[in-house]
Design a protein around this motif. Sequence first.
Motif, mmCIF file in Angstrom:
data_model
loop_
_atom_site.group_PDB
_atom_site.id
_atom_site.type_symbol
_atom_site.label_atom_id
_atom_site.label_comp_id
_atom_site.label_asym_id
_atom_site.label_seq_id
_atom_site.Cartn_x
_atom_site.Cartn_y
_atom_site.Cartn_z
ATOM 1 N N ASN A 128 11.333 3.434 9.832
ATOM 2 C CA ASN A 128 10.200 4.091 9.108
ATOM 3 C C ASN A 128 8.961 3.174 9.222
ATOM 4 O O ASN A 128 8.134 3.161 8.667
ATOM 5 N N THR A 129 9.068 2.790 10.619
ATOM 6 C CA THR A 129 7.724 1.974 11.024
ATOM 7 C C THR A 129 7.413 2.590 12.545
ATOM 8 O O THR A 129 8.191 3.188 13.064
ATOM 9 N N GLN A 173 4.951 -6.391 15.996
ATOM 10 C CA GLN A 173 4.086 -5.863 14.926
ATOM 11 C C GLN A 173 4.337 -4.368 14.688
ATOM 12 O O GLN A 173 4.161 -3.703 15.802
ATOM 13 N N SER A 174 4.522 -3.946 13.434
ATOM 14 C CA SER A 174 4.705 -2.540 13.392
ATOM 15 C C SER A 174 4.030 -2.003 12.208
ATOM 16 O O SER A 174 3.342 -2.840 11.281
ATOM 17 N N ASN A 210 1.173 -0.104 5.665
ATOM 18 C CA ASN A 210 0.846 -1.800 5.550
ATOM 19 C C ASN A 210 1.598 -1.972 7.165
ATOM 20 O O ASN A 210 2.327 -1.555 7.578
ATOM 21 N N ILE A 211 1.421 -3.167 7.559
ATOM 22 C CA ILE A 211 1.895 -4.076 8.782
ATOM 23 C C ILE A 211 2.962 -4.917 8.419
ATOM 24 O O ILE A 211 3.197 -5.733 7.340
ATOM 25 N N SER A 212 4.215 -4.866 9.190
ATOM 26 C CA SER A 212 5.304 -5.845 9.098
ATOM 27 C C SER A 212 5.533 -6.221 10.272
ATOM 28 O O SER A 212 4.970 -6.013 11.519
ATOM 29 N N PHE A 213 6.081 -7.200 10.415
ATOM 30 C CA PHE A 213 6.738 -8.064 11.742
ATOM 31 C C PHE A 213 8.213 -8.112 11.598
ATOM 32 O O PHE A 213 8.918 -8.323 10.828
ATOM 33 N N LYS A 214 8.847 -8.364 13.143
ATOM 34 C CA LYS A 214 10.021 -8.628 13.322
ATOM 35 C C LYS A 214 10.095 -9.569 14.671
ATOM 36 O O LYS A 214 9.253 -9.464 15.347
#
Length: 176
Positions: A6-7, A95-96, A103-107
């Motif tokens: 979903n990113t 960053q995704s 929204n921005i998410s990180f892994k």
Amino acid sequence: MANTKNTIPELINNFNVYKGGNALIGMSGEVALAEFQALTDTLSGPGILGEIETVVVGAFSAMQQEIPFRILDDDIFSLANPLEVQELTLRASEQSTIKSTGNISFKGMRVVFRGRPKGFVPGTVKQGAQMGASVTLELVYILIEIDGSRKLELDKLNNVYKINDVDILAEIKRHC
């Protein structure tokens, strides 16, 4: 951390390279990861129309990892010792964008590589400019993890080749 399905992957937000837990301070801003080129052989003969390049599963050509530096400093010389295998760890934040919200998410991404120094470029000296120095390692080991999950591991000296933590050589080892 959002579900990766979903990113939309975007970019590397930031990274550092470490030797023995210490960040390599003199590094430049970009590290091109080593290329994987499988060894191949050409098949031809009865039942084959022409030739086919076939992959030798688990066998790869020589792999080089270049570590670029802005200038000559202690870090670059510590990597140039030909008597020691050097182990470095690259840690990055990917960053995704989350599709449903924007929204921005990180892994996290971690790359561990070990190799013997095989090249040293002192670079150039020019007033007001970086030197473009580098050390090149001949890799014997590489591990790539994404968000704590092992995606690829190749250990040329210990007969390990895994993709998504699955032993690609398991059946070959059973027959040897």
